[in-house]
Enzyme design. Structure first.
Site, short mmCIF file in Angstrom:
data_model
loop_
_atom_site.label_atom_id
_atom_site.label_comp_id
_atom_site.label_asym_id
_atom_site.label_seq_id
_atom_site.Cartn_x
_atom_site.Cartn_y
_atom_site.Cartn_z
N PHE A 50 5.05 -62.68 -67.56
CA PHE A 50 6.42 -62.43 -67.13
C PHE A 50 6.67 -60.93 -67.01
O PHE A 50 6.25 -60.15 -67.87
CB PHE A 50 7.41 -62.96 -68.17
CG PHE A 50 7.36 -64.42 -68.45
CD1 PHE A 50 8.11 -65.33 -67.73
CD2 PHE A 50 6.54 -64.90 -69.48
CE1 PHE A 50 8.07 -66.68 -68.01
CE2 PHE A 50 6.49 -66.25 -69.77
CZ PHE A 50 7.26 -67.15 -69.04
N ASP A 51 7.42 -60.55 -65.98
CA ASP A 51 8.04 -59.24 -65.97
C ASP A 51 9.21 -59.27 -66.97
O ASP A 51 9.64 -60.35 -67.40
CB ASP A 51 8.55 -58.94 -64.56
CG ASP A 51 9.19 -57.58 -64.44
OD1 ASP A 51 8.79 -56.66 -65.17
OD2 ASP A 51 10.11 -57.44 -63.62
N GLY A 52 9.71 -58.09 -67.33
CA GLY A 52 10.79 -58.02 -68.32
C GLY A 52 12.16 -57.96 -67.69
O GLY A 52 12.88 -58.97 -67.60
N ASP A 107 10.57 -59.96 -60.51
CA ASP A 107 11.76 -59.90 -59.66
C ASP A 107 11.58 -59.00 -58.45
O ASP A 107 12.44 -59.00 -57.56
CB ASP A 107 12.98 -59.42 -60.47
CG ASP A 107 12.85 -57.96 -60.87
OD1 ASP A 107 13.75 -57.17 -60.52
OD2 ASP A 107 11.88 -57.61 -61.55
#
Length: 299
Positions: free
Chosen positions: A161-163, A274
């Site tokens: 996951f990106d943050g 995102d």
């Protein structure tokens, strides 16, 4: 007693995210839905090749051991019901215990996510993904050209996951976009002890954490945070996860370095980010999807 999905991790997925229907999709785009239906019917006995999210789905379903349902996968597709027959047959050929599906023949299927209580929606359709996110469902647009998952970890689901704007809110990203890197670093350093607000994928991370606490004998789960943050902004991300009482197995604070080659080494079954640039950088190496959330996706 009525059937229920309560307590399960529910993944809703489009047929084109689960299987490789790119050739059939070109027929659909060049002609009409009836030509597409004819082609799918002609290929009814021909199993579709695995798609970008196949490995993720296959491994998550392996958590259903000893008659204990922990994961449910539902096909949620703009396909017509006739084409849906091939989807189910393909799933059966690969041993995927997929029983439920909704086929809407061109209409947006996202409205069925609420009665499913879906924890994740994967689709190649950007409008459907945006609608799902707006309804509060973690969702990502699958990049069909993504590399397929590595086969090096058959007993481990790996998810990256990106943050900011994915696991966390886009609060800090807005500062970065408005005022630049130095202001972002100062903002995060000053608020290191203040947890970030949840982003759209926190509910999925929580559901995966619950699944991780009750592992099946045949499958484990490994998660990674892969972010452009670097010290000192790393601390707020770590403290946020601590406040949520959720562990990730690996964290990469890359300070703006391209993520693709790092993800290639982690070998996830799926990566969520995102920013389309990060997804495009990752896609040649790993299965990847775009989360149309936050300030960089406004408008």
């Amino acid at each position: 007693m009525p059937a229920t999905l309560e307590g399960q991790l529910v993944v809703a997925i489009s047929s084109r995210a689960l299987f490789d229907f790119e050739e059939e999709n070109r027929v659909f785009e060049a002609a009409d839905d009836r030509a597409y239906m004819r082609l799918q019917l002609e290929r009814l006995e021909q199993p579709a090749q695995p798609g970008v999210a196949f490995s993720l789905v296959n491994k998550l379903l392996a958590f259903n051991q000893d008659g204990q349902p922990r994961v449910e996968v539902v096909i949620l597709s703009r396909n017509d019901p006739v084409s849906g027959m091939r989807v189910f047959r393909s799933a059966r050929r690969y041993g995927l215990p997929v029983q439920r599906g909704v086929f809407t023949r061109g209409q947006s299927p996202w409205r069925y996510l609420e009665p499913l209580a879906a924890n994740l929606f994967l689709s190649t359709n950007e409008a459907d993904v945006r609608s799902a996110l707006a309804a509060g469902v973690p969702a990502a647009r699958v990049f069909p050209q993504s590399a397929r998952a590595s086969e090096a970890h058959p007993d481990e689901v790996r998810i990256a996951f990106d943050g900011d704007a994915v696991l966390f809110s886009d609060e800090a990203e807005r500062v970065y976009q408005r005022e630049g890197l130095a202001a972002f670093q100062d903002h995060e350093h000053a608020r290191a002890a203040t947890p970030l607000a949840p982003g759209p994928f926190k509910p999925l991370l929580e559901a995966l954490h619950r699944l991780q606490q009750q592992p099946a004998a045949a499958m484990r789960l490994r998660t990674a945070l892969v972010t452009a943050r670097s010290a000192p902004a790393h601390e707020r991300a770590i403290r946020t996860l601590m406040a949520w009482q959720i562990d990730v197995d690996e964290a990469m604070f890359l300070g703006g370095l391209p993520k693709g080659r790092f993800l290639r080494e982690f070998e996830p079954d799926f990566f969520f980010d995102d920013q389309t640039g990060h997804v495009e950088n990752a896609a040649p190496h790993v299965p990847a999807g775009h989360v149309a959330s936050g300030v960089v996706n406004d408008g």
